[in-house]
Write an enzyme that holds these catalytic residues in place. Structure first.
Site, PDB file in Angstrom:
ATOM      1  N   ILE A 137       6.238 -43.827 -34.477  1.00 58.45           N
ATOM      2  CA  ILE A 137       6.394 -42.573 -33.726  1.00 58.45           C
ATOM      3  C   ILE A 137       7.617 -42.658 -32.820  1.00 58.45           C
ATOM      4  O   ILE A 137       8.422 -41.727 -32.762  1.00 58.45           O
ATOM      5  CB  ILE A 137       5.113 -42.246 -32.925  1.00 58.45           C
ATOM      6  CG1 ILE A 137       3.926 -42.091 -33.877  1.00 58.45           C
ATOM      7  CG2 ILE A 137       5.308 -40.969 -32.101  1.00 58.45           C
ATOM      8  CD1 ILE A 137       2.583 -41.892 -33.202  1.00 58.45           C
ATOM      9  N   ASP A 190      10.598 -52.625 -26.749  1.00 59.03           N
ATOM     10  CA  ASP A 190       9.462 -53.036 -27.574  1.00 59.03           C
ATOM     11  C   ASP A 190       9.638 -54.505 -27.905  1.00 59.03           C
ATOM     12  O   ASP A 190      10.613 -54.879 -28.569  1.00 59.03           O
ATOM     13  CB  ASP A 190       9.398 -52.196 -28.867  1.00 59.03           C
ATOM     14  CG  ASP A 190       8.072 -52.376 -29.593  1.00 59.03           C
ATOM     15  OD1 ASP A 190       7.543 -53.502 -29.614  1.00 59.03           O
ATOM     16  OD2 ASP A 190       7.563 -51.381 -30.125  1.00 59.03           O
ATOM     17  N   ASP A 199      -0.200 -35.280 -23.247  1.00 60.31           N
ATOM     18  CA  ASP A 199      -1.053 -34.768 -24.327  1.00 60.31           C
ATOM     19  C   ASP A 199      -2.370 -35.534 -24.354  1.00 60.31           C
ATOM     20  O   ASP A 199      -3.296 -35.136 -25.067  1.00 60.31           O
ATOM     21  CB  ASP A 199      -0.330 -34.903 -25.679  1.00 60.31           C
ATOM     22  CG  ASP A 199      -1.121 -34.291 -26.826  1.00 60.31           C
ATOM     23  OD1 ASP A 199      -1.598 -33.141 -26.659  1.00 60.31           O
ATOM     24  OD2 ASP A 199      -1.291 -34.946 -27.867  1.00 60.31           O
ATOM     25  N   GLU A 256     -11.348 -38.071 -22.042  1.00 62.81           N
ATOM     26  CA  GLU A 256     -11.184 -36.840 -22.833  1.00 62.81           C
ATOM     27  C   GLU A 256     -12.533 -36.337 -23.309  1.00 62.81           C
ATOM     28  O   GLU A 256     -13.305 -37.124 -23.856  1.00 62.81           O
ATOM     29  CB  GLU A 256     -10.267 -37.105 -24.027  1.00 62.81           C
ATOM     30  CG  GLU A 256      -8.847 -37.432 -23.597  1.00 62.81           C
ATOM     31  CD  GLU A 256      -7.878 -37.622 -24.769  1.00 62.81           C
ATOM     32  OE1 GLU A 256      -8.277 -37.387 -25.924  1.00 62.81           O
ATOM     33  OE2 GLU A 256      -6.736 -38.002 -24.507  1.00 62.81           O
ATOM     34  N   HIS A 304      -4.592 -33.230 -26.380  1.00 63.03           N
ATOM     35  CA  HIS A 304      -4.511 -34.271 -27.420  1.00 63.03           C
ATOM     36  C   HIS A 304      -4.315 -33.642 -28.806  1.00 63.03           C
ATOM     37  O   HIS A 304      -5.097 -33.882 -29.735  1.00 63.03           O
ATOM     38  CB  HIS A 304      -5.773 -35.152 -27.397  1.00 63.03           C
ATOM     39  CG  HIS A 304      -5.580 -36.482 -28.067  1.00 63.03           C
ATOM     40  ND1 HIS A 304      -6.272 -37.605 -27.715  1.00 63.03           N
ATOM     41  CD2 HIS A 304      -4.759 -36.883 -29.083  1.00 63.03           C
ATOM     42  CE1 HIS A 304      -5.905 -38.634 -28.482  1.00 63.03           C
ATOM     43  NE2 HIS A 304      -4.985 -38.213 -29.315  1.00 63.03           N
ATOM     44  N   ALA A 331      -1.415 -34.996 -33.103  1.00 59.97           N
ATOM     45  CA  ALA A 331      -1.619 -35.188 -34.543  1.00 59.97           C
ATOM     46  C   ALA A 331      -2.151 -33.932 -35.220  1.00 59.97           C
ATOM     47  O   ALA A 331      -2.340 -33.913 -36.437  1.00 59.97           O
ATOM     48  CB  ALA A 331      -2.609 -36.322 -34.747  1.00 59.97           C
TER      49      ALA A 331
HETATM   50  C1  MLT Z   1      -4.413 -40.763 -33.534  1.00 58.59           C
HETATM   51  O1  MLT Z   1      -4.753 -41.834 -33.031  1.00 58.59           O
HETATM   52  O2  MLT Z   1      -4.242 -40.640 -34.735  1.00 58.59           O
HETATM   53  C2  MLT Z   1      -4.207 -39.560 -32.677  1.00 58.59           C
HETATM   54  O3  MLT Z   1      -4.339 -39.843 -31.352  1.00 58.59           O
HETATM   55  C3  MLT Z   1      -5.014 -38.394 -33.100  1.00 58.59           C
HETATM   56  C4  MLT Z   1      -6.478 -38.571 -33.113  1.00 58.59           C
HETATM   57  O4  MLT Z   1      -7.012 -39.482 -32.521  1.00 58.59           O
HETATM   58  O5  MLT Z   1      -7.146 -37.761 -33.724  1.00 58.59           O
END
Ligand code: MLT
Length: 306
Positions: free
Chosen positions: A151, A170, A255, A260, A278, A281
């Protein structure tokens, strides 16, 4: 009792097909329910997103379980050690939603630079305030990417197209990967000191828990923006609120949250904050790819393939 248990709202063509051809209990709200234990005790497969905590305790109470499928990239809600010890396959989709997350990050960056959510809100309320919403350009500004995996690199590619200078940190990526992606590899300290915007792309591990706290925010520019579309627990939210209130950093776009869904608090009240639920994705394309991969793996394991 069903052979496959789906505990969150996981949809798409592959899921529809799986439900037509297999015995699937589709329980999108079961992730926090005590019923989960009894349903999982009978299931051979479970498909989850990130809300369902697949703990050692749960695994030990699920003697028929053969495969745990995580419809997404992060494995932080699955006890993979306990699964391995129990001989249960864990499958996930490490790359299938990366592009969507990177595109959301660009959206958040642009929203911070141009205050698009505030301008829309004001205009919706009858305003036409061009002066207040004078923004900043991304071009020429420095983006610091913490975590230069899939990403992080996709964000880098896009930020370069916007004319940004790229620095990244990193410890697990070979040096040539930074140059190849047009980024300069720097220490975490240098990244914090030099970035106009910092975007986090590390997984949630013991070592990344609260990676961003009071000391890190104090080391950033007072004009800096902070973006997190990775995991909420990587950030000490109380320290972030203080940094925003005291002007140690300028603004944030999040996000993801440490809990959560979050309960309403100070972040929701502040003007220099953009919050999304969130959704990194959550594009149709990414979800189709993710669900196709994990449903296919579940079918293979239940069919006796490796
Ligand atoms: C992921 O880990 O793929 C994303 O945060 C999305 C999700 O958890 O659904």
């Amino acid at each position: 009792m069903a052979e496959i248990l789906v505990t969150e709202n996981i949809t798409g063509g592959a899921m529809t097909r799986l439900r037509e051809t297999h015995d699937v209990a589709f329980e999108p709200d079961l992730w926090s329910n005590t019923e989960l234990v009894s349903k999982l005790a009978e299931a051979r497969a479970v498909i989850v997103r990130n809300q369902t905590q697949i703990t050692r305790e749960l695994i030990e109470q699920s003697p028929r379980l053969e495969v745990i499928a995580r419809a997404g990239a992060g494995l932080d809600n699955i006890d993979t050690t306990a699964a391995a010890e129990a001989g249960i396959v864990v499958t996930y989709a490490p790359a299938e939603n990366s592009l969507s997350v990177a595109e959301l990050v660009m959206g958040l960056l642009l929203s911070l630079a141009r205050r698009i959510p505030d301008a829309w809100q004001d205009t919706r309320n009858g305003g036409w305030d061009r002066k207040t919403f004078t923004g900043l350009e991304l071009s020429g500004r420095t983006l610091g990417i913490v975590g230069f995996g899939r990403i992080g690199r996709l964000v880098a590619e896009r930020a370069i197209a916007f004319g940004m200078r790229l620095i990244a940190h990193d410890e697990f990526i070979p040096p040539e990967a930074f140059a190849k992606a047009g980024a300069q590899s720097v220490s975490f300290e240098k990244l914090l000191a030099e970035s106009d915007a910092v975007s986090v792309h590390v997984p949630l591990l013991d070592s990344t828990q609260s990676l961003f706290g009071a000391r890190q925010f104090a080391a950033m520019k007072p004009t800096a923006w902070f973006i997190n579309a990775a995991r909420g627990e990587i950030v000490d939210e109380a320290a972030l609120v203080e940094a925003l209130q005291s002007g140690e950093i300028a603004a944030t776009a999040l996000d993801v949250r440490d809990t959560e869904p979050p309960s309403r608090g100070l972040l929701e009240e502040m003007d220099n904050v953009i919050l999304t639920p969130h959704i990194g994705a959550f594009t149709q394309e990414a979800q189709e790819r993710v669900v196709a991969l994990v449903c296919g793996d579940v079918e293979r394991v239940l069919g006796g393939e490796s």
